[in-house]
Design an enzyme around this catalytic site. Structure first.
Site, PDB file in Angstrom:
ATOM      1  N   GLU A  75       9.518 -37.249 -23.633  1.00  0.00           N
ATOM      2  CA  GLU A  75       8.323 -36.361 -23.479  1.00  0.00           C
ATOM      3  C   GLU A  75       8.339 -35.019 -24.524  1.00  0.00           C
ATOM      4  OE1 GLU A  75       5.726 -37.985 -23.120  1.00  0.00           O
ATOM      5  OE2 GLU A  75       6.018 -38.979 -21.017  1.00  0.00           O
ATOM      6  N   HIS A  94       7.741 -31.292 -15.936  1.00  0.00           N
ATOM      7  CA  HIS A  94       6.691 -32.652 -15.701  1.00  0.00           C
ATOM      8  C   HIS A  94       7.528 -33.372 -14.716  1.00  0.00           C
ATOM      9  CE1 HIS A  94       5.007 -36.570 -16.176  1.00  0.00           C
ATOM     10  NE2 HIS A  94       5.953 -37.110 -16.764  1.00  0.00           N
ATOM     11  N   HIS A  96       6.619 -36.532 -11.366  1.00  0.00           N
ATOM     12  CA  HIS A  96       5.790 -37.671 -10.905  1.00  0.00           C
ATOM     13  C   HIS A  96       5.836 -37.635  -9.290  1.00  0.00           C
ATOM     14  CE1 HIS A  96       6.906 -40.740 -14.373  1.00  0.00           C
ATOM     15  NE2 HIS A  96       6.396 -39.535 -14.962  1.00  0.00           N
ATOM     16  N   TYR A 115      -8.828 -23.035  -1.396  1.00  0.00           N
ATOM     17  CA  TYR A 115      -8.599 -21.908  -2.148  1.00  0.00           C
ATOM     18  C   TYR A 115      -7.514 -21.855  -3.102  1.00  0.00           C
ATOM     19  CZ  TYR A 115      -4.899 -19.533   0.195  1.00  0.00           C
ATOM     20  OH  TYR A 115      -3.772 -18.891   0.900  1.00  0.00           O
ATOM     21  N   HIS A 157      -0.151 -41.127 -14.478  1.00  0.00           N
ATOM     22  CA  HIS A 157       1.213 -40.820 -14.849  1.00  0.00           C
ATOM     23  C   HIS A 157       1.886 -39.742 -14.025  1.00  0.00           C
ATOM     24  CE1 HIS A 157       3.989 -39.844 -18.599  1.00  0.00           C
ATOM     25  NE2 HIS A 157       4.535 -39.515 -17.292  1.00  0.00           N
ATOM     26  N   TYR A 212       0.390 -13.640  -6.680  1.00  0.00           N
ATOM     27  CA  TYR A 212       0.616 -14.346  -5.547  1.00  0.00           C
ATOM     28  C   TYR A 212       1.614 -15.412  -5.410  1.00  0.00           C
ATOM     29  CZ  TYR A 212      -1.424 -16.751  -1.348  1.00  0.00           C
ATOM     30  OH  TYR A 212      -1.664 -17.353  -0.214  1.00  0.00           O
TER      31      TYR A 212
HETATM   32  P1  13P Z   1      12.532 -39.132 -19.913  1.00  0.00           P
HETATM   33  O1  13P Z   1      13.802 -39.562 -19.064  1.00  0.00           O
HETATM   34  O2  13P Z   1      12.731 -39.639 -21.355  1.00  0.00           O
HETATM   35  O3  13P Z   1      12.554 -37.650 -19.873  1.00  0.00           O
HETATM   36  O4  13P Z   1      11.314 -39.681 -19.451  1.00  0.00           O
HETATM   37  C1  13P Z   1      10.927 -39.422 -17.853  1.00  0.00           C
HETATM   38  C2  13P Z   1       9.264 -39.547 -17.870  1.00  0.00           C
HETATM   39  O5  13P Z   1       9.148 -38.964 -16.878  1.00  0.00           O
HETATM   40  C3  13P Z   1       8.565 -39.966 -18.801  1.00  0.00           C
HETATM   41  O6  13P Z   1       6.982 -39.471 -18.812  1.00  0.00           O
END
Ligand code: 13P
Length: 230
Positions: A75, A94, A96, A115, A157, A212
């Site tokens: 990414e 990022h 999941h 809120y 995603h 905050y």
């Molecule tokens: P990477 O291990 O390449 O960072 O990928 C993990 C991921 O969450 C792809 O969206």
């Protein structure tokens, strides 16, 4: 062998990655993290388990996409593009996280049902359109969904949270996950009522004024309480 630069920052990144998995907001080798360093940035390598990742494994990347070290996160495009577009932040996280991703698989934008939606800087936390992982199309979709916001869901995603520091990005990602969990639960009782925009404006202004969620407020920012002895 060239000396590894920015060792303290690399160590801090490994630490945040491990915290991300230990707290349960990420699993396995999913997720990735980047940190602006001058006119370059550091980014996690692709598919390397966080518990064995070392500071030396963190990849140094330039904004033209050239890099030093291991293969960068798949990414890297959205990390690069967000850091380039958003000079107000220095960290892109990022992950999941399960509840945020639950909403993202249904392409649900989080409204101001609570809120705390305001922690991302607006009346909603948007969900981006779907695009294949690792593509420029996903980066373009993320930039759009993050317009005027510090966080977004990524369609089918996961989520992206931004911060001025590694700690603030992790804090926000955890808040986004908590709000997502609340929203998923609230939806089981029907569509919750939504706070009006003028109330959210007050909430967002109050959050900014108090910084905050980022420690004790700066002196003078609370119009009622006074520090003891003053
Ligand atoms: P990477 O291990 O390449 O960072 O990928 C993990 C991921 O969450 C792809 O969206």
């Amino acid at each position: 062998m060239p000396k590894t630069t920015h060792l303290a920052e690399r160590k801090a990144m490994v630490d945040i990655c491990r915290k991300m998995n230990a707290s349960g907001i990420n699993q396995g080798t999913a997720g990735n993290l980047s940190l602006r360093i001058g006119d370059k940035f550091l980014i996690t390598p692709s598919s390397l388990p966080y518990d064995t990742m070392t500071p030396e494994d963190i990849v140094e990347m330039a904004f033209d996409g050239t890099y030093v070290g291991l293969r960068p996160s798949s990414e890297w495009r959205f990390h690069r593009d967000i850091l380039k577009h958003r000079t107000d932040i220095d960290v892109v996280l990022h992950c999941h996280s399960v509840y945020a991703t639950t909403l993202a698989v249904h392409h649900k934008t989080i409204p101001s049902f609570h809120y705390m939606t305001g922690v991302a800087g607006g009346t909603t936390i948007r969900c981006s359109r779907y695009a294949t992982f690792g593509t420029q199309a996903l980066s373009d979709a993320a930039i759009e969904a993050l317009d005027g916001r510090l966080a977004c869901l990524l369609g089918q995603h996961g989520q992206i949270s931004l911060g001025k520091s590694l700690e603030s990005a992790l804090w926000l990602a955890t808040e986004v996950e908590t709000i997502s969990r609340l929203y998923v639960q609230a939806l089981t009782l029907g569509d919750p009522p939504i706070l009006p925009d003028d109330e959210m404006e007050r909430v967002i202004a109050q959050m900014k004024r108090m910084s905050y969620g980022h420690g004790p407020e700066p002196e003078g920012s609370n119009d009622v309480a006074r520090p003891r002895g003053k």
